[in-house]
Design an enzyme around this catalytic site. Structure first.
Site, PDB file in Angstrom:
ATOM      1  N   ASP A  44      60.720  79.286 -20.303  1.00 22.60           N
ATOM      2  CA  ASP A  44      59.894  78.625 -19.286  1.00 22.60           C
ATOM      3  C   ASP A  44      60.263  77.154 -19.105  1.00 22.60           C
ATOM      4  O   ASP A  44      59.909  76.518 -18.113  1.00 22.60           O
ATOM      5  CB  ASP A  44      58.411  78.735 -19.661  1.00 22.60           C
ATOM      6  CG  ASP A  44      57.635  79.486 -18.612  1.00 22.60           C
ATOM      7  OD1 ASP A  44      58.095  79.546 -17.460  1.00 22.60           O
ATOM      8  OD2 ASP A  44      56.559  80.002 -18.930  1.00 22.60           O
ATOM      9  N   HIS A  46      52.658  75.338  -8.597  1.00 21.92           N
ATOM     10  CA  HIS A  46      52.220  76.591  -9.226  1.00 21.92           C
ATOM     11  C   HIS A  46      50.780  76.369  -9.680  1.00 21.92           C
ATOM     12  O   HIS A  46      50.525  75.652 -10.655  1.00 21.92           O
ATOM     13  CB  HIS A  46      53.122  76.956 -10.415  1.00 21.92           C
ATOM     14  CG  HIS A  46      52.696  78.238 -11.075  1.00 21.92           C
ATOM     15  ND1 HIS A  46      53.451  79.388 -11.050  1.00 21.92           N
ATOM     16  CD2 HIS A  46      51.572  78.558 -11.761  1.00 21.92           C
ATOM     17  CE1 HIS A  46      52.810  80.360 -11.683  1.00 21.92           C
ATOM     18  NE2 HIS A  46      51.665  79.876 -12.135  1.00 21.92           N
ATOM     19  N   ASN A 101      45.745  79.590 -13.636  1.00 22.19           N
ATOM     20  CA  ASN A 101      44.944  79.047 -14.734  1.00 22.19           C
ATOM     21  C   ASN A 101      45.626  77.835 -15.336  1.00 22.19           C
ATOM     22  O   ASN A 101      45.008  76.819 -15.599  1.00 22.19           O
ATOM     23  CB  ASN A 101      44.753  80.128 -15.799  1.00 22.19           C
ATOM     24  CG  ASN A 101      43.315  80.508 -15.929  1.00 22.19           C
ATOM     25  OD1 ASN A 101      42.437  79.642 -15.863  1.00 22.19           O
ATOM     26  ND2 ASN A 101      43.067  81.785 -16.089  1.00 22.19           N
ATOM     27  N   GLY A 142      47.190  79.064  -5.710  1.00 21.03           N
ATOM     28  CA  GLY A 142      48.130  78.678  -4.658  1.00 21.03           C
ATOM     29  C   GLY A 142      48.321  79.758  -3.611  1.00 21.03           C
ATOM     30  O   GLY A 142      48.460  79.476  -2.422  1.00 21.03           O
ATOM     31  N   GLU A 143      48.299  81.025  -4.052  1.00 16.21           N
ATOM     32  CA  GLU A 143      48.543  82.137  -3.121  1.00 16.21           C
ATOM     33  C   GLU A 143      47.292  82.579  -2.374  1.00 16.21           C
ATOM     34  O   GLU A 143      47.369  83.070  -1.252  1.00 16.21           O
ATOM     35  CB  GLU A 143      49.092  83.354  -3.888  1.00 16.21           C
ATOM     36  CG  GLU A 143      50.485  83.143  -4.441  1.00 16.21           C
ATOM     37  CD  GLU A 143      50.881  84.225  -5.438  1.00 16.21           C
ATOM     38  OE1 GLU A 143      50.582  85.405  -5.204  1.00 16.21           O
ATOM     39  OE2 GLU A 143      51.471  83.871  -6.476  1.00 16.21           O
ATOM     40  N   ASN A 144      46.112  82.427  -3.034  1.00 16.90           N
ATOM     41  CA  ASN A 144      44.903  83.087  -2.515  1.00 16.90           C
ATOM     42  C   ASN A 144      43.793  82.163  -2.036  1.00 16.90           C
ATOM     43  O   ASN A 144      42.769  82.648  -1.563  1.00 16.90           O
ATOM     44  CB  ASN A 144      44.308  83.991  -3.604  1.00 16.90           C
ATOM     45  CG  ASN A 144      45.294  85.041  -4.067  1.00 16.90           C
ATOM     46  OD1 ASN A 144      45.796  85.791  -3.249  1.00 16.90           O
ATOM     47  ND2 ASN A 144      45.578  85.085  -5.347  1.00 16.90           N
ATOM     48  N   ARG A 162      37.831  80.845  -8.024  1.00 17.63           N
ATOM     49  CA  ARG A 162      37.129  81.621  -6.991  1.00 17.63           C
ATOM     50  C   ARG A 162      35.619  81.403  -7.103  1.00 17.63           C
ATOM     51  O   ARG A 162      34.937  81.208  -6.109  1.00 17.63           O
ATOM     52  CB  ARG A 162      37.480  83.103  -7.130  1.00 17.63           C
ATOM     53  CG  ARG A 162      37.213  83.881  -5.879  1.00 17.63           C
ATOM     54  CD  ARG A 162      37.671  85.306  -5.932  1.00 17.63           C
ATOM     55  NE  ARG A 162      38.488  85.638  -7.088  1.00 17.63           N
ATOM     56  CZ  ARG A 162      39.268  86.692  -7.165  1.00 17.63           C
ATOM     57  NH1 ARG A 162      39.364  87.490  -6.133  1.00 17.63           N
ATOM     58  NH2 ARG A 162      39.944  86.954  -8.249  1.00 17.63           N
TER      59      ARG A 162
END
Ligand code: ADP
Length: 350
Positions: free
Chosen positions: A134, A188, A191, A307-309, A262
């Site tokens: 990573d 990115h 969490n 980032g995506e949702n 969320r």
């Protein structure tokens, strides 16, 4: 086919990819190391409780769950490659020794990865193994970006910035292919949350540092915090508890009561609103730093669960960056497992 393993302290995530890098099957083991010695294995639609007192038993359970597939190689996610392992590689005794030598840099993350590599070597000595790190994508950061201004003897110990989420950013570069913007600000946001200055396809700067604690406000990690404040917390609570507080009890959870973005965006409490404001404000503040590292920015890309949702979070961060004018904004699916398979394939796995 290639088996990708992401072995953590209490979980093992497995995915099988074919030579076109299509995902064929997955299996996940959670609750590893629980005091009752039982873990939960999910494969396809089925979920079963199995006895898995250690990583070796967990690997055996994963292999059993996926036994219908003709696996010919294994590739592992390893969090910390240190200064020596700066590219994905085939695993041999020397690589294992180097990952082991990097344990002080990632005491929570490298030992389970090693346990997974060793368990696989015992269970299936016939299969070649590969590793992706990573940290590796950030090996191109210049010294001026990675060095802390601390005495030389401490820098010699490897106390410097490394940066993380490299597999996600590497997969983003592959996703864009020939259309990759020259100066891409990549965020990115999951969490764990970080951002990266991707300049001509390589990392110029990361918001994460010596560990994944630094930079953005995260689910349960504080993000950037003054070293003297860290010392004060350690003085008051002891080292182990300070470690736990900063990594597990801070961030959105500390400010808003939950690490779940969320829930925070759906909540109408002032604490939740402040946690969201803090997250977006600091993402933008660190974005400014990364943009300086590239001498400007041509496009912005978001990835990760948030980032995506979460379009409202993206919009709020972009609101802080509106002075940059109109920029192309991309949303890219995080595909770290596929990237590990791709890395191994490039090293001759399949
Ligand atoms: P990890 O870093 O553990 O892989 P993910 O990348 O899955 O985490 O991201 C998890 C985060 O994404 C959680 O905070 C979750 O609430 C958030 N998230 C997922 N979907 C949404 C959504 N529709 N709106 C806001 N946040 C979301």
């Amino acid at each position: 086919m290639i088996l990708v393993l992401n072995t953590g302290s209490s979980s093992i995530k497995a995915a099988i990819f074919d030579s076109t890098l299509s995902e064929i099957a997955t299996a996940t083991l959670t609750g590893l190391g629980d005091t009752d010695g039982m873990a939960t294995l999910k494969s396809g639609a089925t979920s079963t409780q199995i006895a898995a007192p250690d990583h070796a038993a967990g690997i055996t359970a994963i292999l059993n769950a996926l036994q219908g597939h003709d696996v010919t190689s294994v590739a592992h996610r390893v969090v910390h490659g240190g200064t020596a392992l700066t590219a994905p590689c085939k695993i041999d005794a020397q690589v294992i020794a180097t990952i082991e030598a990097n344990v002080p840099l990632a005491p929570l993350h490298n030992p389970p990865a090693l346990a997974g590599i060793r368990a696989m070597a015992n269970a299936r000595p016939d299969l070649p193994q590969y590793a992706s790190f990573d940290t590796a994508f950030h090996a191109t950061n210049p010294d001026v970006a990675t060095a802390y201004a601390i005495p030389q003897n401490l820098r010699d110990l490897g106390i410097r910035r490394y940066g993380f989420h490299g597999l996600s950013y590497a997969s983003m570069v592959d996703h864009f292919g020939a259309d990759l913007p020259a100066r891409l600000l990549a965020l990115h946001l999951g969490n764990g949350a970080s951002l990266c200055a991707i300049h001509n396809g390589t990392s110029a700067a990361s918001s994460m540092g010596y560990s994944p604690l630094d930079g953005l406000t995260m689910g349960t990690r504080s993000g950037a915090i003054d070293g003297m404040a860290v010392l004060r917390i350690a003085e008051d609570h002891g080292l182990a508890e300070a470690n736990r507080i900063l990594n597990k009890e801070s961030g959105l959870k500390a400010l808003g009561g939950t690490n779940d973005m969320r829930s925070l965006t759906a909540s109408d409490t002032p604490q939740a609103a402040f946690a969201v404001d803090h997250f977006c404000y600091w993402a933008a503040r660190h974005a400014g730093s990364a943009i300086v590292a590239m001498g400007g920015v041509d496009a912005i890309a978001f990835t990760g669960g948030i980032g995506e949702n979460a379009p409202d979070i993206r919009a709020k961060i972009m609101g802080h960056l509106s002075f940059l004018g109109d920029l192309p904004i991309h949303v890219v699916e995080a595909q770290e497992e596929r990237q590990i398979a791709r890395d191994a394939q490039r090293n001759g796995a399949i």
